[in-house]
Design an enzyme around this catalytic site. Sequence first.
Site, short mmCIF file in Angstrom:
data_model
loop_
_atom_site.label_atom_id
_atom_site.label_comp_id
_atom_site.label_asym_id
_atom_site.label_seq_id
_atom_site.Cartn_x
_atom_site.Cartn_y
_atom_site.Cartn_z
CD GLU A 3 -2.52 1.52 -3.53
OE1 GLU A 3 -3.57 2.18 -3.67
OE2 GLU A 3 -1.67 1.79 -2.65
CG ASP A 13 -1.94 1.06 1.25
OD1 ASP A 13 -2.84 0.99 0.41
OD2 ASP A 13 -1.84 1.97 2.09
#
Length: 679
Positions: free
Chosen positions: A441, A412
């Site tokens: 990401e 993330d």
Amino acid sequence: MSIPINLSGQSRVVIERVTPELDGGRFPIKAVPGDVIAVEADIFADGHDYLAVRLLYKHTDDTTWRETPMTLLGNDRWGASFVVEKQGRYTYTFEGWVDHLASWQHEIHLKVADGQRITSELLAGAQYLDKMLERVSGSTPLINSKSPAKGKKKAESINESPDVSGLREMAALFRDESRYDEAVSVAESDQFTFYANRYPERQHPTRYHQELAVEVDRAKAGFSTWYCLFPRSASREEVGRTVPRHGTFRDVEALLPRISGMGFDVLYLPPIHPIGHAHRKGKNNSVVCQPGEPGVPYGIGSEEGGHDAIHAELGTVDDFKHLIAIAKNYDMEVAMDLAIQCSPDHPWAKQHPEWFKKRPDGTIQYAENPPKKYQDIYPVYFETEDWRNLWEELKRVLLVWGSWGVRMIRVDNPHTKPFAFWEWIIAEVKKEYPDMIFLSEAFTKPKVMQELAKRGFAHSYTYYTWRNTKAELQEYLTELTQSEMKYYFRPNFWPTTHDINPYSLQSGHEPQFLIRYFLAATLSSNYGIYGPSFELMEHVPFPGKEEYLNSEKYEIRLWDWDKTNKLTYLITLTNRLRKENAALQETNNLTFCNVSDDAIMAYIKASGDNRLLIAVNTDAYQRRAGMVQVPIWQLGISQDQSYTVRDLLTGAYYTWKGEWNYVELDPYVLPMHLFRIEV
């Protein structure tokens, strides 16, 4: 001026402008086993002599270089290729030298054509052959132009290899003036060329100054199909319940037959760790959390533990390991989500307050992305003086995950952490678990996304989510598959994510969902969907934002896991076709076709004899028709040859001829064709 002691004044070859070579050899290119690595370089020398050029390559397990000759492509550009056969790291480089043997053969050809007698040149050729004999056998070359003395047996020829015998005979022939015409013929022959290439004279070779690298990941790095779900929303609807039951890993296991049956092979779970209580967010990111609301999984850490602990309501570590084991029975892997951030209740906040940035009043600064505020999250401060211990702790966490059986990690927001950290930790983790695959990401600036890929991420999220028109898509895919990015940036296409509800899908229009899904699944060999939300075409936005109303990040959702629709059918069929057609298991094998209609996008994907033509109507509201130019020259089809295109989605087939052929696509019926070309 003195001559540098490290200068080889006898080396005449120059090697430059190598491709692929990332940032001067700083980073490896990426591949999976079986990939063909095609390389090129500008290689030249002074004068008019011929050159010999070799590509050298080896796996880290190899003790010696393997080599293959390079081919002159034109204008001093040379090319060659090699196959990476197994996982790990390969290195490659180049070596070139003045090819005196080829230059000699070319020279005598010109002189013979001019009618010149080449007795002296043949003697020089015999000397070259003597040196070949030394290289091939270590034996003493024949130095006398006459046959061995009478009465002496040719002992040296006993048990000789055919090459040694052939070289001896050729050298003797070049020295025998009585056989001049035969010697000239042999000097110009393919036989001499064969020996010259087999036993080259590497005199004063130039070795390229870099040994370049290829990082070969396992096959799933090149081809994978991801399905995202929140485990806490995995429970089935129960009669009489007004509040959804918190899902568990056992509930997720019950969904595996359905998810695997749709053709997915990666199950990605957002964070599964304990969730903090301090400043816990409520529904729709409310700063007021009502009793019983579960909080945000990204607010990691509580008295139960941190990144190496499991949320108790999901199950235990053993339950999670059991899920991983059961998933393997369905040929699926479980991917975890690495979010390097903490709830105020995370053990790190108490044990290592120096790992967090403090305000002037001494309190820890919570996360912000103005105007967004994340009061329930502390960002980790990577500029801390104690950064080494921070890095080691994060490595420890990932090794714990590896011990649970995790081999895929979605990271993330990696763009908010140092590049050097990612390069280090990915390399460190892969020492213990070489099969580990990291997905970045990072929806951020292009160069930042590219740098993360160079530093070790095997997969990368992309801008696909926001590329909608034919022109936008073709421009972006050309960049991904034709620029230097093709060597290191593996795109992973997602139409939506649990964070992003793009404007293009907020209408809930079914054909648009079909189009966005199908493009992702056929343009990229790696793609994923935000599970039940995308399947059921959830689309209602939080007002004015590319986010979901009633987002699953803030509450437990109750999905109808038994519901199917047209999109479910298309997903299942397309995933089956992806597994059956090798052409869909690559990304860079893409050729766009000219189409007379500006909304129909057509492209060829080919792998060996598996040749596909895909046509998609990017206009989700109108029927479109046009003529598609099929690049038949690329497919080995002649202009007057008929061929069949069989739609693998519907079973329909058509007989086409020549380049230009007609397609018509109605978004309310099926806005795409997936043709297999059969000759």
